[in-house]
Design a protein around this motif. Structure first.
Motif, short mmCIF file in Angstrom:
data_model
loop_
_atom_site.label_atom_id
_atom_site.label_comp_id
_atom_site.label_asym_id
_atom_site.label_seq_id
_atom_site.Cartn_x
_atom_site.Cartn_y
_atom_site.Cartn_z
N ILE A 1 35.35 51.29 39.77
CA ILE A 1 35.47 49.86 39.42
C ILE A 1 36.92 49.42 39.54
O ILE A 1 37.21 48.36 40.10
CB ILE A 1 34.91 49.60 38.01
CG1 ILE A 1 33.39 49.83 38.01
CG2 ILE A 1 35.25 48.19 37.54
CD1 ILE A 1 32.77 49.82 36.64
N ALA A 2 37.85 50.23 39.03
CA ALA A 2 39.28 49.89 39.13
C ALA A 2 39.71 49.81 40.59
O ALA A 2 40.44 48.88 40.98
CB ALA A 2 40.12 50.93 38.38
N PHE A 3 39.27 50.74 41.42
CA PHE A 3 39.58 50.73 42.85
C PHE A 3 39.06 49.43 43.49
O PHE A 3 39.76 48.78 44.27
CB PHE A 3 38.98 51.95 43.54
CG PHE A 3 39.25 52.00 45.01
CD1 PHE A 3 40.45 52.52 45.50
CD2 PHE A 3 38.31 51.53 45.94
CE1 PHE A 3 40.71 52.56 46.86
CE2 PHE A 3 38.55 51.57 47.30
CZ PHE A 3 39.76 52.09 47.77
N GLY A 4 37.84 49.06 43.15
CA GLY A 4 37.25 47.84 43.69
C GLY A 4 38.03 46.61 43.31
O GLY A 4 38.25 45.72 44.13
N HIS A 5 38.49 46.54 42.05
CA HIS A 5 39.29 45.41 41.60
C HIS A 5 40.64 45.37 42.32
O HIS A 5 41.11 44.30 42.72
CB HIS A 5 39.49 45.43 40.08
CG HIS A 5 38.28 45.04 39.31
ND1 HIS A 5 37.72 43.79 39.39
CD2 HIS A 5 37.51 45.73 38.43
CE1 HIS A 5 36.67 43.71 38.61
NE2 HIS A 5 36.51 44.89 38.02
N GLU A 6 41.27 46.53 42.47
CA GLU A 6 42.58 46.59 43.14
C GLU A 6 42.51 46.16 44.60
O GLU A 6 43.45 45.59 45.13
CB GLU A 6 43.14 48.01 43.06
CG GLU A 6 43.59 48.42 41.67
CD GLU A 6 43.95 49.89 41.59
OE1 GLU A 6 44.08 50.55 42.65
OE2 GLU A 6 44.08 50.38 40.46
N HIS A 7 41.38 46.44 45.23
CA HIS A 7 41.25 46.15 46.66
C HIS A 7 40.33 44.96 46.94
O HIS A 7 39.83 44.79 48.05
CB HIS A 7 40.75 47.41 47.40
CG HIS A 7 41.74 48.53 47.34
ND1 HIS A 7 41.75 49.44 46.31
CD2 HIS A 7 42.76 48.85 48.16
CE1 HIS A 7 42.74 50.30 46.50
NE2 HIS A 7 43.37 49.96 47.61
N ASN A 8 40.08 44.14 45.91
CA ASN A 8 39.25 42.94 46.04
C ASN A 8 37.87 43.23 46.62
O ASN A 8 37.35 42.44 47.42
CB ASN A 8 39.95 41.86 46.86
CG ASN A 8 40.60 40.83 45.99
OD1 ASN A 8 40.34 40.77 44.79
ND2 ASN A 8 41.46 40.03 46.59
N ILE A 9 37.29 44.33 46.25
CA ILE A 9 35.93 44.68 46.70
C ILE A 9 34.97 44.14 45.65
O ILE A 9 35.08 44.45 44.47
CB ILE A 9 35.78 46.20 46.86
CG1 ILE A 9 36.77 46.74 47.90
CG2 ILE A 9 34.34 46.56 47.22
CD1 ILE A 9 36.84 48.25 47.94
#
Length: 183
Positions: free
Chosen positions: A47-55
């Motif tokens: 989830i954090a990765f998705g938020h950081e990369h606007n996914i």
């Protein structure tokens, strides 16, 4: 609605039910944590990765179309099964609650942050309702044993009143939890 003696009559049963429900959640969380090993926290990291990369993710939203009514009916049916297990001396009721609480705790333990965010808002309320359902099962068992021992139905009205009170509380708590879970 609730008389002064309600808590005195049922405090031991409520405490036992509380310990079974929340103790099993805690044990399940501990087991889940140790079983997760290197994969602990993966859901939060994704989830954090998705938020950081606007996914865009739908992982935390209720996009499966499940309504509050459906959550309520599902959870109420589980509580009814738990309550009816009181007729069989609460053996099945305790097993049902132990296993479901352990499994929920197991998922929380594998990723505490995700488990708390996705479960805590409605889970505390839902599991308090489970405490009420298990207490009703215990009251049924207590009455059953009393009838066998004394061959008398004395006190059944008080037990029925306590069961109604706990059932109303169960329904209210499940309704609130279902609305929170659906939204």
């Amino acid at each position: 609605f609730i008389d002064k003696e309600f808590l005195n009559r049922n405090k031991k049963l409520l405490l036992i039910a509380f310990i079974i429900v929340f103790g099993s959640l805690i044990v399940g969380s501990i087991v889940g944590y140790f079983e997760a090993g290197d994969s602990y926290g993966e859901m939060s990291e994704m989830i954090a990765f998705g938020h950081e990369h606007n996914i865009k993710t739908n992982i935390t939203s209720n996009d499966n179309g499940t309504s509050a009514l459906e959550y309520f009916v599902h959870n109420f049916m589980i509580d009814i099964i738990t309550i009816l297990g009181g007729i069989l001396f609460s053996i099945f009721s305790v097993w049902n609650v132990l296993s479901s609480s352990f499994i929920a705790g197991h998922y929380i333990g594998q990723d505490f942050l995700f488990g708390m965010v996705s479960t805590l808002p409605h889970g505390i309320i839902e599991y308090l309702a489970t405490v009420f359902a298990l207490t009703i099962a215990f009251i049924i068992t207590r009455r059953e044993i009393n009838i066998i021992k004394t061959r008398s139905f004395d006190g059944i009205n008080t037990d029925l009143k306590d069961i109604v009170i706990l059932l109303v509380l169960d329904i209210i708590f499940l309704a609130v939890a279902a609305v929170i879970e659906a939204h």
